[in-house]
Design a protein around this motif. Structure first.
Motif, PDB file in Angstrom:
ATOM      1  N   PRO B  17       2.761  12.258   0.908  1.00  0.00           N
ATOM      2  CA  PRO B  17       1.560  11.912   1.674  1.00  0.00           C
ATOM      3  C   PRO B  17       1.698  12.152   3.178  1.00  0.00           C
ATOM      4  O   PRO B  17       0.687  12.343   3.855  1.00  0.00           O
ATOM      5  N   VAL B  18       2.935  12.141   3.699  1.00  0.00           N
ATOM      6  CA  VAL B  18       3.113  12.397   5.132  1.00  0.00           C
ATOM      7  C   VAL B  18       2.857  13.876   5.429  1.00  0.00           C
ATOM      8  O   VAL B  18       2.127  14.232   6.360  1.00  0.00           O
ATOM      9  N   ALA B  19       3.470  14.734   4.616  1.00  0.00           N
ATOM     10  CA  ALA B  19       3.224  16.172   4.771  1.00  0.00           C
ATOM     11  C   ALA B  19       1.876  16.575   4.184  1.00  0.00           C
ATOM     12  O   ALA B  19       1.425  17.707   4.352  1.00  0.00           O
ATOM     13  N   ARG B  20       1.239  15.624   3.473  1.00  0.00           N
ATOM     14  CA  ARG B  20      -0.083  15.833   2.874  1.00  0.00           C
ATOM     15  C   ARG B  20      -0.078  16.937   1.816  1.00  0.00           C
ATOM     16  O   ARG B  20      -1.003  17.766   1.767  1.00  0.00           O
ATOM     17  N   THR B  21       0.967  16.958   1.010  1.00  0.00           N
ATOM     18  CA  THR B  21       1.063  17.982  -0.019  1.00  0.00           C
ATOM     19  C   THR B  21       1.398  17.363  -1.374  1.00  0.00           C
ATOM     20  O   THR B  21       1.982  16.278  -1.450  1.00  0.00           O
ATOM     21  N   ILE B  22       1.025  18.084  -2.405  1.00  0.00           N
ATOM     22  CA  ILE B  22       1.334  17.664  -3.772  1.00  0.00           C
ATOM     23  C   ILE B  22       1.513  18.917  -4.620  1.00  0.00           C
ATOM     24  O   ILE B  22       0.925  19.967  -4.332  1.00  0.00           O
ATOM     25  N   ARG B  23       2.343  18.785  -5.634  1.00  0.00           N
ATOM     26  CA  ARG B  23       2.521  19.879  -6.592  1.00  0.00           C
ATOM     27  C   ARG B  23       2.626  19.277  -7.975  1.00  0.00           C
ATOM     28  O   ARG B  23       3.313  18.255  -8.157  1.00  0.00           O
ATOM     29  N   MET B  24       1.963  19.860  -8.924  1.00  0.00           N
ATOM     30  CA  MET B  24       2.008  19.334 -10.300  1.00  0.00           C
ATOM     31  C   MET B  24       2.213  20.481 -11.271  1.00  0.00           C
ATOM     32  O   MET B  24       2.056  21.654 -10.936  1.00  0.00           O
ATOM     33  N   GLU B  25       2.584  20.125 -12.499  1.00  0.00           N
ATOM     34  CA  GLU B  25       2.669  21.146 -13.533  1.00  0.00           C
ATOM     35  C   GLU B  25       1.877  20.701 -14.752  1.00  0.00           C
ATOM     36  O   GLU B  25       1.691  19.497 -14.998  1.00  0.00           O
ATOM     37  N   GLY B  26       1.436  21.685 -15.496  1.00  0.00           N
ATOM     38  CA  GLY B  26       0.669  21.406 -16.694  1.00  0.00           C
ATOM     39  C   GLY B  26       0.794  22.559 -17.674  1.00  0.00           C
ATOM     40  O   GLY B  26       0.909  23.724 -17.261  1.00  0.00           O
ATOM     41  N   LEU B  27       0.798  22.216 -18.944  1.00  0.00           N
ATOM     42  CA  LEU B  27       0.885  23.233 -19.990  1.00  0.00           C
ATOM     43  C   LEU B  27      -0.447  23.305 -20.723  1.00  0.00           C
ATOM     44  O   LEU B  27      -0.903  22.302 -21.297  1.00  0.00           O
ATOM     45  N   VAL B  28      -1.061  24.464 -20.680  1.00  0.00           N
ATOM     46  CA  VAL B  28      -2.315  24.647 -21.418  1.00  0.00           C
ATOM     47  C   VAL B  28      -1.990  24.583 -22.911  1.00  0.00           C
ATOM     48  O   VAL B  28      -1.095  25.299 -23.370  1.00  0.00           O
ATOM     49  N   PRO B  29      -2.671  23.694 -23.653  1.00  0.00           N
ATOM     50  CA  PRO B  29      -2.320  23.547 -25.074  1.00  0.00           C
ATOM     51  C   PRO B  29      -2.598  24.826 -25.869  1.00  0.00           C
ATOM     52  O   PRO B  29      -3.483  25.609 -25.510  1.00  0.00           O
ATOM     53  N   PHE B  85      -7.268  35.473 -16.040  1.00  0.00           N
ATOM     54  CA  PHE B  85      -7.443  34.628 -17.217  1.00  0.00           C
ATOM     55  C   PHE B  85      -6.237  33.707 -17.388  1.00  0.00           C
ATOM     56  O   PHE B  85      -5.107  34.072 -17.061  1.00  0.00           O
ATOM     57  N   VAL B  86      -6.517  32.516 -17.902  1.00  0.00           N
ATOM     58  CA  VAL B  86      -5.455  31.589 -18.308  1.00  0.00           C
ATOM     59  C   VAL B  86      -5.625  31.362 -19.808  1.00  0.00           C
ATOM     60  O   VAL B  86      -6.720  31.043 -20.274  1.00  0.00           O
ATOM     61  N   VAL B  87      -4.538  31.547 -20.555  1.00  0.00           N
ATOM     62  CA  VAL B  87      -4.642  31.530 -22.016  1.00  0.00           C
ATOM     63  C   VAL B  87      -3.886  30.333 -22.593  1.00  0.00           C
ATOM     64  O   VAL B  87      -3.067  29.704 -21.904  1.00  0.00           O
ATOM     65  N   PRO B  88      -4.161  30.001 -23.867  1.00  0.00           N
ATOM     66  CA  PRO B  88      -3.431  28.901 -24.519  1.00  0.00           C
ATOM     67  C   PRO B  88      -1.923  29.117 -24.431  1.00  0.00           C
ATOM     68  O   PRO B  88      -1.427  30.229 -24.582  1.00  0.00           O
ATOM     69  N   GLY B  89      -1.203  28.010 -24.156  1.00  0.00           N
ATOM     70  CA  GLY B  89       0.250  28.064 -24.065  1.00  0.00           C
ATOM     71  C   GLY B  89       0.787  28.453 -22.695  1.00  0.00           C
ATOM     72  O   GLY B  89       2.001  28.476 -22.484  1.00  0.00           O
ATOM     73  N   GLN B  90      -0.101  28.710 -21.757  1.00  0.00           N
ATOM     74  CA  GLN B  90       0.344  29.155 -20.422  1.00  0.00           C
ATOM     75  C   GLN B  90       0.751  27.951 -19.568  1.00  0.00           C
ATOM     76  O   GLN B  90       0.083  26.917 -19.560  1.00  0.00           O
ATOM     77  N   HIS B  91       1.843  28.100 -18.862  1.00  0.00           N
ATOM     78  CA  HIS B  91       2.334  27.047 -17.968  1.00  0.00           C
ATOM     79  C   HIS B  91       1.721  27.251 -16.579  1.00  0.00           C
ATOM     80  O   HIS B  91       1.742  28.355 -16.037  1.00  0.00           O
ATOM     81  N   LEU B  92       1.192  26.152 -16.029  1.00  0.00           N
ATOM     82  CA  LEU B  92       0.524  26.243 -14.721  1.00  0.00           C
ATOM     83  C   LEU B  92       1.188  25.312 -13.715  1.00  0.00           C
ATOM     84  O   LEU B  92       1.625  24.204 -14.065  1.00  0.00           O
ATOM     85  N   GLU B  93       1.245  25.760 -12.490  1.00  0.00           N
ATOM     86  CA  GLU B  93       1.633  24.885 -11.383  1.00  0.00           C
ATOM     87  C   GLU B  93       0.462  24.849 -10.412  1.00  0.00           C
ATOM     88  O   GLU B  93      -0.121  25.885 -10.093  1.00  0.00           O
ATOM     89  N   THR B  94       0.137  23.648  -9.970  1.00  0.00           N
ATOM     90  CA  THR B  94      -0.978  23.500  -9.035  1.00  0.00           C
ATOM     91  C   THR B  94      -0.493  22.799  -7.777  1.00  0.00           C
ATOM     92  O   THR B  94       0.230  21.795  -7.857  1.00  0.00           O
ATOM     93  N   GLY B 110      -6.490  23.862  -2.548  1.00  0.00           N
ATOM     94  CA  GLY B 110      -5.547  23.893  -3.653  1.00  0.00           C
ATOM     95  C   GLY B 110      -5.521  25.233  -4.341  1.00  0.00           C
ATOM     96  O   GLY B 110      -6.447  26.052  -4.209  1.00  0.00           O
ATOM     97  N   SER B 111      -4.435  25.457  -5.081  1.00  0.00           N
ATOM     98  CA  SER B 111      -4.327  26.705  -5.837  1.00  0.00           C
ATOM     99  C   SER B 111      -3.501  26.467  -7.096  1.00  0.00           C
ATOM    100  O   SER B 111      -2.663  25.568  -7.150  1.00  0.00           O
ATOM    101  N   ILE B 112      -3.777  27.284  -8.091  1.00  0.00           N
ATOM    102  CA  ILE B 112      -3.012  27.276  -9.341  1.00  0.00           C
ATOM    103  C   ILE B 112      -2.226  28.578  -9.406  1.00  0.00           C
ATOM    104  O   ILE B 112      -2.777  29.651  -9.128  1.00  0.00           O
ATOM    105  N   THR B 113      -0.953  28.444  -9.763  1.00  0.00           N
ATOM    106  CA  THR B 113      -0.147  29.643  -9.984  1.00  0.00           C
ATOM    107  C   THR B 113       0.467  29.581 -11.374  1.00  0.00           C
ATOM    108  O   THR B 113       0.636  28.503 -11.951  1.00  0.00           O
ATOM    109  N   SER B 114       0.791  30.739 -11.884  1.00  0.00           N
ATOM    110  CA  SER B 114       1.482  30.838 -13.170  1.00  0.00           C
ATOM    111  C   SER B 114       2.427  32.025 -13.087  1.00  0.00           C
ATOM    112  O   SER B 114       2.002  33.131 -12.699  1.00  0.00           O
ATOM    113  N   ASP B 115       3.693  31.773 -13.365  1.00  0.00           N
ATOM    114  CA  ASP B 115       4.725  32.811 -13.213  1.00  0.00           C
ATOM    115  C   ASP B 115       4.682  33.416 -11.817  1.00  0.00           C
ATOM    116  O   ASP B 115       4.836  34.640 -11.651  1.00  0.00           O
ATOM    117  N   GLY B 116       4.472  32.582 -10.832  1.00  0.00           N
ATOM    118  CA  GLY B 116       4.484  33.032  -9.447  1.00  0.00           C
ATOM    119  C   GLY B 116       3.239  33.765  -8.998  1.00  0.00           C
ATOM    120  O   GLY B 116       3.146  34.197  -7.846  1.00  0.00           O
TER     121      GLY B 116
END
Lengths: 93, 157
Positions: B17-29, B85-94, B110-116
């Motif tokens: 919160p000090v740098a005002r940043t966040i990063r998360m991961e999620g797996l598209v089912p 496109f983002v497809v089933p089973g794809q790993h995402l970082e936001t 914000g932005s979403i990346t996958s495999d860089g």
């Protein structure tokens, strides 16, 4: 205040697509210019960025809702600009 | 991710919160009823859910910054771009960055990346208001624990 007004009027004209000539220092942002709450947040964001301040919109809105002050106090542009100038002065003090 | 429940964040990877940043991961089912309709024979994550993913990621940042004292609700989406496109089973970082903490509103980029590779980005604006009830706040705290928001940010310091 005049330069503040020019900046604010420019922001309103750009953000809300209002003819710049229709915006005067006596205009009420809501009643005269018809800016709704969503557009006013765009205006507030642009003003906060332009002046490096954080307008206390929640406090102002609460005071108006509680009938402590008229909405003119905060939303007539000459008054809004005076409040902006105060916030800028307080920040640099 | 559980798309049908709008659970777009699996785990918070970093939160500052000090740098005002966040990063998360999620797996598209691999499986979801959403893919049956979007689209038959060509399942892809709807763009609106990419935007929702960015909005939720930034929303957790706003919540942590405010120590869960108020709730951000989606107000405005600006400059959203779905880049691939983002497809089933794809790993995402936001990732998201709080660019303005206003009075009663907040703005993130914000932005979403996958495999860089960047797959989507947007500016999200929230109206920030008191929690409408304790039920919602309790549910948000429970979800925060599940996705590993550090408990230090649950309450005022």
């Amino acid at each position: 205040m005049s330069s503040t007004f020019e900046t604010v009027a420019g922001i309103i004209a750009d953000t809300c697509d209002i003819d710049r000539d229709k915006i005067t220092s006596e205009s009420h942002a809501i009643n005269d210019l018809g800016i709704d709450s969503l557009d006013f947040l765009d205006v507030a964001f642009a003003i906060d960025k332009a002046f490096g301040i954080k307008m206390p919109l929640e406090q102002w809105t609460q005071e108006v809702n509680d009938s402590k002050v008229s909405s003119d106090e905060y939303f007539v542009l000459c008054n809004l600009c005076t409040n902006i100038d105060k916030l800028v002065a307080a920040k640099s003090a | 991710m559980r798309l049908e429940y709008f659970q777009m964040v699996d785990r918070i990877v970093s939160l500052d919160p000090v740098a005002r940043t966040i990063r998360m991961e999620g797996l598209v089912p691999e499986q979801s009823p959403i893919f049956e309709g979007h689209f038959p024979g060509h399942p892809i994550l709807p763009g609106v859910l990419m935007i929702e993913t960015i909005a939720q990621t930034g929303g957790w940042l706003v919540l942590a910054t405010l120590r869960f004292a108020a709730m951000p609700f989606l107000l405005q989406v600006k400059e959203a771009k779905m880049r691939s496109f983002v497809v089933p089973g794809q790993h995402l970082e936001t990732e998201a960055r709080l660019i303005h903490d206003g009075s009663g509103y907040a703005v993130i980029e914000g932005s979403i990346t996958s495999d860089g590779k960047k797959v989507a980005d947007a500016e999200i604006r929230y109206r920030v208001v008191p929690f409408p009830n304790e039920t919602l706040r309790a549910q948000m705290l429970e979800t925060a624990r599940r996705i590993e928001v550090p408990e230090a940010y649950f309450h005022a310091a």
